[in-house]
Design a protein around this motif. Structure first.
Motif: not given
Length: 267
Positions: A197-201, A204-205, A252-255
């Protein structure tokens, strides 16, 4: 409500379904208008909001009534219903009950509400009999949005369990043997949620673990295994499409949380 000492008047489209609560002390109304006249707080629990119009449309005067609709529908339908009720003199709260019927009224029960905060505060104690009440905001559609978002996760998880059961069932493994392992996976999902959730908000992935490409390969394998087993492919195809679109977008290299981009903007 009866157990909490509230006087209760009930009306049901199938009258016999109220027999048990009438036997326990509720008053059976002969028509919706009679039920509405009996109290200032009117609580609806129906299939959808179309049913609300069918029921309350028979009531000529809603002036001074507080209508709490616990029925399920889309947020926009709910917003329009709030306007409809207010035009007829009522005040309106949307509700979404987040437990199955046997758990209502227990410590485990909780309910999302949205609409006027003052109205919610005035009736919070009474509504708390149903389940712990949570006011999500003044927008009448918000309670529905929270409700549907939770059911999105719930229904998908249930279908995923059945799909996994069918996958193992193709090799003769009973679902009861799979259930404890599926429960462990769901616990793992729970551990993922706060950081995800932190990454979505933050949008940042970081691709230091569980990248789209890696997880996408797993989605490919689930689809292949399902094809080999001869079971339904719609669910694994849908999941794989999320990964395929994200990889095609050069991410593709992102989370794996980067999938949110394609989910938000499927075009």
């Amino acid at each position: 409500m009866l157990d909490a000492g509230h006087p209760v008047t009930v009306w049901n489209r199938t009258a016999s379904r109220a027999d048990d609560v009438v036997a326990r002390g509720a008053v059976r109304a002969a028509a919706p208008a009679e039920a509405v006249r009996a109290a200032d707080l009117v609580v609806l629990s129906l299939t959808d909001y179309a049913a609300m119009y069918d029921v309350l449309g028979r009531v000529e005067d809603l002036t001074g009534k507080v209508v709490v609709n616990l029925s399920s529908d889309s947020p926009e339908v709910t917003r329009e219903a709030a306007k409809w009720a207010e035009q007829r003199g009522a005040r309106f709260l949307t509700g979404g009950v987040m437990v199955p019927a046997p758990m209502i009224g227990t410590e485990a029960s909780y309910v999302y509400y949205s609409g006027s905060k003052d109205l919610f505060d005035a009736h919070e104690k009474t509504l708390g009999v149903i389940g712990k009440p949570h006011h999500m905001g003044t927008d009448p559609g918000l309670a529905q949005l929270f409700y549907q978002a939770n059911l999105d996760v719930f229904l998908t998880a249930l279908s995923a369990f059945l799909h996994g059961s069918a996958l193992l069932g193709s090799a003769g493994v009973p679902a009861k043997d799979f259930a404890p392992w599926a429960a462990q996976v769901l616990q793992l999902v729970i551990q993922f949620l706060p950081r995800s959730a932190e990454q979505v908000d933050a949008d940042e992935h970081p691709g230091d673990l569980s990248t789209v490409t890696m997880m996408g390969a797993t989605a490919d394998h689930v689809l292949a295994a399902s094809e080999e087993a001869g079971i339904d492919l719609e669910l694994p195809r849908a999941i794989k499409s999320h990964y395929d679109r994200t990889i095609a977008a050069g991410k593709g290299g992102d989370n794996w949380t980067r999938l949110i981009d394609g989910i938000r903007n499927p075009g």
